[in-house]
Design an enzyme around this catalytic site. Structure first.
Site, PDB file in Angstrom:
ATOM      1  CD  GLU A  87      -2.875  -1.203   2.320  1.00 16.96           C
ATOM      2  OE1 GLU A  87      -4.002  -1.688   2.151  1.00 16.96           O
ATOM      3  OE2 GLU A  87      -2.466  -0.832   3.429  1.00 16.96           O
ATOM      4  CB  CYS A 130       3.063   7.557   3.152  1.00 19.30           C
ATOM      5  SG  CYS A 130       3.594   6.333   4.351  1.00 19.30           S
ATOM      6  CB  CYS A 151       7.372  -5.022   8.595  1.00 17.91           C
ATOM      7  SG  CYS A 151       8.805  -4.344   9.451  1.00 17.91           S
ATOM      8  CB  CYS A 199       6.615  -1.796  15.779  1.00 14.36           C
ATOM      9  SG  CYS A 199       8.269  -1.483  15.149  1.00 14.36           S
ATOM     10  CB  CYS A 223       3.160  -1.186  13.381  1.00 13.48           C
ATOM     11  SG  CYS A 223       3.263  -1.209  11.590  1.00 13.48           S
ATOM     12  CB  CYS A 251       0.933   6.866  11.096  1.00 12.18           C
ATOM     13  SG  CYS A 251       2.665   6.840  10.885  1.00 12.18           S
TER      14      CYS A 251
HETATM   15  S1  SF4 Z   1       6.425   0.440  12.403  1.00 10.54           S
HETATM   16 FE1  SF4 Z   1       5.567  -1.349  11.341  1.00 10.54          FE
HETATM   17  S2  SF4 Z   1       6.413  -1.292   9.278  1.00 10.54           S
HETATM   18 FE2  SF4 Z   1       7.642   0.113  10.541  1.00 10.54          FE
HETATM   19  S3  SF4 Z   1       9.345  -1.174  11.301  1.00 10.54           S
HETATM   20 FE3  SF4 Z   1       7.743  -1.308  12.860  1.00 10.54          FE
HETATM   21  S4  SF4 Z   1       6.564  -3.148  12.295  1.00 10.54           S
HETATM   22 FE4  SF4 Z   1       7.782  -2.577  10.505  1.00 10.54          FE
END
Ligand code: SF4
Length: 347
Positions: free
Chosen positions: A95, A108, A115, A119, A122, A341
Site C-alpha cells: 500500500e 507515503c 515487516c 512493532c 503497527c 500511520c
Molecule cells: S512500524 Fe511497522 S512497518 Fe515500521 S518497522 Fe515497525 S513493524 Fe515494521
C-alpha cells in the site's frame, strides 16, 4: 530442456542497457531510448515503444520481462487522503498513501511486503515480510501517486516518505536505487531533500547511509525516550539501543549534514509524562538539528494501545517547545480508510 528465465528489464541501469544493445551489435542510443520509455514515459509493454523498429520490439519481448505495478484498489478518505493498494507482478499487495495538506502533497510508500520487526502498535508488524520490493516497485508507487496528484489536485507530488509497509534499511540496496531513480533527471528528477527515509533504528545501516553520502533526510521512529519503554514497543530496540542509535545518528549527520527527525507517537499511559518529555529533550540535545514529529495514534484491531488525550498531548508539546525543541504535530489522516500511520495491512 530447461529454459532460462527472462531477465527483468527494469533492473537494468541505463549504462547496462546501452551495453546490452552494444553486445547485440546494435547502436547504444537504442538503450537510451528504451530507458526513457521505461522511466520517463512509463511504458507498460514493448509494443508502446513506437520509435523502435518492430523487429527490435519483438527481440526485446523475447529477451526480457517488463513488470510494473498495477493499482488494485484506490480509496479516498473524507479528509482527502488517498490510499492505493498496488498489485505486484507475483500477486503480492502493498500500500501507498497520498496525504494532501495545504502546503504539500506527500506520498507515503512501502519498501517491503510486510515487516519482520514486529512493532507492537503497527498493523504491518503483524504480517511477516514476504519479500523486499524491487527498486522499480518502489518507484512505480511514487509515479502512480504523482499521477493521482496531477489528476486530483492539478499539481505535482512534492514530498516522499518511506514510512509505509516495511523497514527500508532492511531493503537497503533497492531503497537506495529507488531514490536514485526518483531523483535522476532520467527518472522523476525530484530533489533528494524532498525525500525522507524512516527507520525503526538499524544502527549499522544508519552508519552505512552516512558512508554512502546519501542526500535525503532521515527519520527515526523513536516512540519512547528510554530503552525499557522503547523495547516494550519495538523489539528492535533490544539489539539497537538508544545509545547505539544516537551514536549512529551523529555519524550520519557528520557525513551527510542531512536533516534528522524523531517520530514520536503519543500513547495513552505509556510515553506521555513530563519525565518522558524531559528524556526526549535530552535525546534531541544529543543529535545535531534533531526535530520531533508528534504523530497521533490510530488504534488497530491487533493491539491494545490508544492515543493520548488532547490535554496530555498539549502539555507534552508545550514542554518540548519551552525547551526549544522544534516539534510539529502530524494529525492523523485517512483513519476512515485505514490509511493512517501504522494502519497499513492490505485491508
Ligand atoms: S512500524 Fe511497522 S512497518 Fe515500521 S518497522 Fe515497525 S513493524 Fe515494521
Amino acid at each position: 530442456m530447461t529454459t532460462t528465465p527472462l531477465q527483468s528489464i527494469r533492473n537494468f541501469t541505463r549504462q547496462a542497457l546501452e551495453q546490452w544493445f552494444t553486445d547485440q551489435g546494435l547502436p547504444a542510443f537504442r538503450g537510451r531510448q528504451v530507458y526513457e520509455w521505461l522511466w520517463k514515459k512509463h511504458a507498460r509493454s514493448f509494443s508502446e515503444m513506437t520509435n523502435l523498429p518492430l523487429e527490435l520490439r519483438s527481440r526485446l519481448e523475447a529477451a526480457f520481462t517488463l513488470n510494473h505495478l498495477s493499482i488494485d484498489l484506490q480509496q479516498k478518505s473524507s479528509d482527502g487522503t488517498v490510499k492505493v493498494r498496488f498489485k505486484l507482478y507475483d500477486g503480492n499487495l502493498v500500500e501507498g498513501v497520498l496525504i494532501p495538506t495545504e502546503q504539500r502533497l506527500t506520498a507515503c510508500i512501502s519498501s517491503q511486503v510486510g515487516c519482520n520487526l514486529g512493532c507492537k502498535f503497527c498493523a504491518t508488524g503483524f504480517m511477516k515480510n514476504k519479500r523486499n520490493l524491487e527498486p522499480y516497485e518502489i518507484y512505480d508507487q511514487v509515479a502512480a501517486i504523482h499521477a493521482i496528484c496531477m489528476e486530483d489536485f492539478g499539481k505535482p507530488l512534492s514530498n516522499i516518505v518511506y514510512m509505509g509497509m516495511g523497514e527500508p534499511l532492511l531493503n537497503y540496496a533497492n531503497v537506495l536505487t529507488s531514490t536514485e531513480l526518483i531523483t535522476s533527471p532520467d527518472g522523476m528528477g525530484m530533489s533528494a531533500k524532498r525525500i525522507t527515509v524512516s527507520t525503526a533504528g538499524i544502527a549499522k545501516m544508519i552508519r552505512k547511509l552516512g558512508d554512502d553520502g546519501v542526500r535525503f533526510n532521515l527519520a527515526l521512529s523513536l516512540h519512547a525516550p528510554d530503552d525499557a519503554k522503547r523495547s516494550s514497543l519495538m523489539p528492535i530496540n533490544d539489539s539497537n539501543d538508544l545509545k547505539t542509535l544516537v551514536a549512529a545518528l551523529n555519524y550520519f549527520y557528520e557525513k551527510t549534514k542531512g536533516r534528522i527527525t524523531f517520530e514520536y507517537i503519543l500513547f495513552d499511559g505509556i510515553n506521555e509524562t513530563e519525565e518522558d518529555a524531559r528524556n526526549l529533550v535530552k535525546l534531541c540535545q544529543q543529535v545535531p538539528g534533531a526535530r520531533v514529529n508528534i504523530i497521533e495514534y490510530n488504534a488497530i484491531r491487533e493491539a491494545d494501545y490508544s492515543k493520548s488525550k488532547e490535554e496530555q498531548r498539549e502539555r507534552f508539546i508545550q514542554y518540548l517547545e519551552a525547551q526549544r525543541v522544534v516539534a510539529k504535530v502530524r494529525r492523523s489522516r485517512g483513519k476512515d480508510i485505514d490509511a493512517a500511520c501504522g494502519q497499513l495491512a492490505n485491508k
